[in-house]
Design a protein around this motif. Structure first.
Motif, mmCIF file in Angstrom:
data_model
loop_
_atom_site.group_PDB
_atom_site.id
_atom_site.type_symbol
_atom_site.label_atom_id
_atom_site.label_comp_id
_atom_site.label_asym_id
_atom_site.label_seq_id
_atom_site.Cartn_x
_atom_site.Cartn_y
_atom_site.Cartn_z
ATOM 1 N N GLY A 80 0.803 -1.215 0.000
ATOM 2 C CA GLY A 80 0.000 0.000 0.000
ATOM 3 C C GLY A 80 0.833 1.261 0.000
ATOM 4 N N GLN A 81 2.065 1.212 0.539
ATOM 5 C CA GLN A 81 2.947 2.383 0.501
ATOM 6 C C GLN A 81 3.262 2.763 -0.940
ATOM 7 N N ASP A 82 3.585 1.771 -1.758
ATOM 8 C CA ASP A 82 3.855 2.035 -3.178
ATOM 9 C C ASP A 82 2.608 2.573 -3.866
ATOM 10 N N GLU A 83 1.439 2.061 -3.451
ATOM 11 C CA GLU A 83 0.204 2.535 -4.060
ATOM 12 C C GLU A 83 -0.037 4.012 -3.731
ATOM 13 N N LEU A 84 0.269 4.407 -2.487
ATOM 14 C CA LEU A 84 0.108 5.809 -2.101
ATOM 15 C C LEU A 84 0.990 6.711 -2.957
ATOM 16 N N VAL A 85 2.258 6.318 -3.141
ATOM 17 C CA VAL A 85 3.174 7.107 -3.962
ATOM 18 C C VAL A 85 2.693 7.138 -5.407
ATOM 19 N N ALA A 86 2.226 5.982 -5.912
ATOM 20 C CA ALA A 86 1.773 5.916 -7.302
ATOM 21 C C ALA A 86 0.568 6.817 -7.515
ATOM 22 N N ARG A 87 -0.350 6.852 -6.538
ATOM 23 C CA ARG A 87 -1.531 7.721 -6.691
ATOM 24 C C ARG A 87 -1.136 9.194 -6.703
ATOM 25 N N ALA A 88 -0.233 9.564 -5.780
ATOM 26 C CA ALA A 88 0.201 10.963 -5.750
ATOM 27 C C ALA A 88 0.925 11.329 -7.030
ATOM 28 N N ASP A 89 1.751 10.421 -7.562
ATOM 29 C CA ASP A 89 2.445 10.665 -8.829
ATOM 30 C C ASP A 89 1.449 10.853 -9.965
ATOM 31 N N ALA A 90 0.423 9.994 -9.994
ATOM 32 C CA ALA A 90 -0.579 10.101 -11.053
ATOM 33 C C ALA A 90 -1.293 11.450 -10.968
ATOM 34 N N ALA A 91 -1.619 11.877 -9.749
ATOM 35 C CA ALA A 91 -2.267 13.182 -9.591
ATOM 36 C C ALA A 91 -1.339 14.313 -10.031
ATOM 37 N N LEU A 92 -0.030 14.177 -9.748
ATOM 38 C CA LEU A 92 0.941 15.188 -10.164
ATOM 39 C C LEU A 92 0.988 15.296 -11.681
#
Length: 540
Positions: free
Chosen positions: A515-527
């Protein structure tokens, strides 16, 4: 004759006690071996049970890819991988159900495990077999019978996702853990019983062996009286030895003082005089408090005095003072001097000047602190570096999972930074990075919020216990704060000043590290969405 009989009886008892202790030691050894084997066996059993869960999900993924893949070479590779997983999962399932000597369950399956694997119409054994059969049928029908593929795939995915198969596998793992802990508890109880028996045997040996031996020794003491004359001759030799020891103390490089029971100084060797700057006649009759600097904690002196009054040796560090008022670190050992009646007659103190050692320790501590700061800090922006960010993310993930709190992440990227570098040079680019970093730090007010340089011109802000609205508010403050810096953008950029794009993601952590990687991936996608929508904005 009577003494010979006593020795014979004591020897027999002693041999008996040794035999019983040997039997107990062997028993404790066997219990220890069984405990280690049980630990290894239980770990293997639980690992195999847990791996079944992962293999079931992997088989479902490969089945889905096999059903949808058009390239024949890739289909063949997927078929081989799926076949291997089916065989591995099937073999492991058989191992988990095997009973008898040499198997995973030498004493047979427990009633609880038998209920999980074979009880009811939808037992775990039936679910696993149906799942493996469905996957095997999908392999066989993938090329020859395309019309069956969709139905078979649907059945596999339904079994993998409806929770019953996974719940059964989880129940098996939990039951294996419970039974392992019960077996370990039984072995520990046996160990405790062995310890109690050992203590009882030792008590018996004291009562039946050592007490008679003590009585005999008391009789032997009478015979020692005949040695008295010889001892008197040795007194003179001992006197000479004392003189030699006194000379050694005087010549010792360590500072040594001797006081009476009230801590009045009676003797100080040459090293003590050199270390403290006093002459012998200045020290004799003075209280040992003459060396106190006022910088040593009163609790240390209380501990020292309590120890030596209890006839114990005290050793520790303190700060003393020389005659000229300068201070020095010292390691001090004080031992009581006892008279013939075991009463305290005085004290002897040995001290070493450890000022240089303490200075080296302070320098080393300062160097270690600097090194630790450098390891987790980005040298340019003075924000946390990527390594520190990953550590904090892992820690906060576990904490928020434990507390049931949300965790938010803001990913920040400086817009058109490459053009800025190309236009003004890397030195100005570094200045820009530092100013943006300072702006980010100025917005964060909570102690738990962490800003880090994620890489290049990209920054990350971790906000524990912040929901999506709170994270969006922080992100907007950062965006406006960077704009207010008034840093001139590259000439070919539409905006007049340097801006940033920000992506936000919020998640409620669970026990999965993925889930940590998922959090980073979501923030990256939003960026990246913020970038694509025109930059200088916040997307969540």
């Amino acid at each position: 004759m009577e003494q010979d009989n006593l020795i014979t009886h004591l020897t027999v008892r002693y041999t008996l006690v040794l035999g019983m202790l040997a039997v107990l030691a062997a028993g404790m050894y066997v219990i220890g071996v069984n405990q280690r084997q049980l630990n290894d066996h239980s770990s293997e059993l639980i690992n195999i049970s847990g791996r079944q869960r992962m293999l079931s999900q992997r088989a479902a993924l490969l089945s889905q890819n096999l059903a949808t893949e058009q390239d024949q070479s890739k289909r063949d590779a997927l078929r081989r991988d799926l076949q291997k997983i089916i065989e591995t999962m099937g073999a492991a399932h058989q191992r988990l159900l095997a009973e008898g000597p040499g198997s995973m369950h030498p004493k047979g399956l427990s009633a609880e495990l038998r209920q999980i694997y074979f009880g009811g119409e939808e037992s775990l054994d039936m679910r696993v077999r149906q799942y493996l059969t469905g996957a095997q049928n999908l392999i066989d029908a993938a090329d020859a019978q395309p019309e069956l593929v969709d139905r078979l795939l649907w059945d596999i995915l339904a079994q993998a996702r409806n929770g019953k198969l996974l719940a059964g596998l989880d129940s098996a793992v939990d039951q294996q853990q419970i039974e392992s802990e019960a077996n370990l508890k039984r072995l520990k109880t046996q160990q405790q019983l062995g310890l109690v028996l050992t203590l009882l045997i030792l008590g018996y040996s004291f009562w039946s062996i050592f007490r008679p031996m003590t009585r005999r020794l008391r009789m032997e003491l009478i015979a020692l009286h005949e040695i008295q004359q010889d001892l008197e001759k040795r007194v003179e030799e001992n006197t000479r030895e004392v003189r030699r020891l006194a000379s050694a103390i005087q010549a010792s490089a360590e500072s040594i003082i001797i006081t009476d029971q009230r801590a009045k100084i009676e003797f100080a060797n040459a090293a003590c005089q050199r270390l403290n700057g006093y002459r012998m006649e200045e020290l004799v009759g003075e209280n040992a408090r003459i060396f106190q600097s006022g910088r040593t904690l009163r609790a240390i002196y209380n501990e020292l005095w309590d120890a030596i009054q209890a006839k114990k040796i005290w050793s520790g560090e303190m700060i003393n003072q020389r005659k000229d008022g300068t201070h020095y670190d010292t390691h001090l050992t004080i031992a009581p001097i006892l008279d013939a009646q075991d009463d305290i007659d005085g004290f002897v103190g040995i001290q070493s000047d450890i000022s240089k050692i303490k200075e080296y320790e302070r320098q080393l501590q300062a160097a270690n602190q600097d090194l630790e700061r450098l390891v987790v800090t980005d040298s340019l922006t003075q924000l946390a570096n990527r390594r520190r960010f990953d550590e904090v993310l892992s820690l906060e993930w576990r904490r928020c999972w434990r507390d049931g709190a949300e965790l938010s992440l803001i990913m920040i990227d400086i817009d058109h930074f490459k053009k800025y570098n190309d236009s003004y040079g890397h030195q100005q680019g570094d200045v820009c990075l530092k100013r943006v970093a300072d702006a980010i730090k100025s917005v964060l007010q909570r102690a738990g919020d962490v800003a880090a340089r994620y890489g290049g011109e990209e920054f990350a802000v971790l906000l524990p216990e912040a929901d999506i609205n709170g994270a969006r508010e922080i992100a907007e403050l950062i965006r406006t704060e960077v704009m207010s810096l008034g840093i001139h953008a590259a000439p070919e950029v539409q905006n007049e000043h340097v801006t940033v794009s920000l992506g936000i993601a919020t998640i409620r952590p669970d026990s999965s590290h993925a889930g940590q990687d998922e959090l980073v991936a979501r923030a990256d996608a939003a960026l990246y969405r913020a970038k694509n929508e025109g930059r200088n904005r916040v997307c969540a």
